[in-house]
Design a protein around this motif. Structure first.
Motif, PDB file in Angstrom:
ATOM      1  N   LYS A  15      35.367  28.817  44.741  1.00 35.51           N
ATOM      2  CA  LYS A  15      36.160  28.672  45.904  1.00 35.51           C
ATOM      3  C   LYS A  15      37.565  29.216  45.723  1.00 35.51           C
ATOM      4  N   LYS A  16      37.822  29.257  44.423  1.00 34.57           N
ATOM      5  CA  LYS A  16      39.346  29.681  44.055  1.00 34.57           C
ATOM      6  C   LYS A  16      39.244  31.024  43.390  1.00 34.57           C
TER       7      LYS A  16
ATOM      8  N   ASN B 183      40.850  39.741  49.720  1.00 29.66           N
ATOM      9  CA  ASN B 183      41.438  38.344  49.428  1.00 29.66           C
ATOM     10  C   ASN B 183      41.609  38.021  48.042  1.00 29.66           C
TER      11      ASN B 183
ATOM     12  N   LYS C  12      41.451  34.242  44.010  1.00 35.09           N
ATOM     13  CA  LYS C  12      41.464  34.479  45.496  1.00 35.09           C
ATOM     14  C   LYS C  12      42.789  34.262  46.152  1.00 35.09           C
TER      15      LYS C  12
ATOM     16  N   GLU D 176      44.124  32.359  49.181  1.00 38.48           N
ATOM     17  CA  GLU D 176      43.897  31.625  50.501  1.00 38.48           C
ATOM     18  C   GLU D 176      44.394  31.941  51.742  1.00 38.48           C
TER      19      GLU D 176
ATOM     20  N   GLU E  10      41.872  35.481  54.659  1.00 40.64           N
ATOM     21  CA  GLU E  10      40.533  34.867  55.110  1.00 40.64           C
ATOM     22  C   GLU E  10      39.674  36.004  55.377  1.00 40.64           C
TER      23      GLU E  10
END
Length: 146
Positions: free
Chosen positions: A50-51, A112, A133, A135, A138
């Motif tokens: 996710k990161k 991103n 990434k 955040e 998007e």
């Protein structure tokens, strides 16, 4: 009569003995790096969380100073060279299966990411690159159908 596998890189087999062909094969292949061994393509694993994106390059026997990592136009390029060190007084190689030579791998990255936060480390023969990434950016969006 002895059958010899056709190899277009070898000269004509006319008036050549099988022994001389074997000698040439072993001398060119193992007494120094032949043309086949000058390109090295390390194995690469790419993961996403996710990161961050994570790139792992398997390159045992190299030092961290043997690598170059460049960012340009949304792509990251990892390059380097693993050199064959032959000490003529100590060993006569009969087989060399390890790949040696220079390599360059380029990976295109999404928009991103945080280019200024990319980190790289080298430990136990693995080059690890972490690309965080952003955040705020998007990439996923839903498109309405009209």
């Amino acid at each position: 009569m002895t059958l010899i596998k056709y190899n277009p890189s070898l000269p004509s087999t006319e008036n050549k003995s099988f022994s001389s062909l074997l000698d040439r094969f072993f001398n060119e292949s193992f007494n120094g790096i032949g043309k086949e061994m000058q390109h090295f393509a390390p194995q690469v694993d790419i993961a996403e969380s996710k990161k961050a994106f994570e790139i792992s390059v398997a390159a045992p026997g190299m030092k961290k100073s043997d690598f170059n990592i460049d960012m340009s136009d949304g792509a990251i390029t990892i390059s380097g060279e693993r050199k064959f060190e032959e000490k003529k007084d100590e060993k006569n190689y009969h087989s060399v299966e390890t790949q040696y030579g220079s390599f360059s791998r380029t990976f295109h990255l999404p928009d991103n990411i945080k280019e200024d936060k990319i980190e790289a480390s080298y430990q136990d023969g693995i080059l690890n690159i972490v690309i965080p990434k952003d955040e705020q950016k998007e990439l996923k969006r839903t498109i309405q159908i009209k």
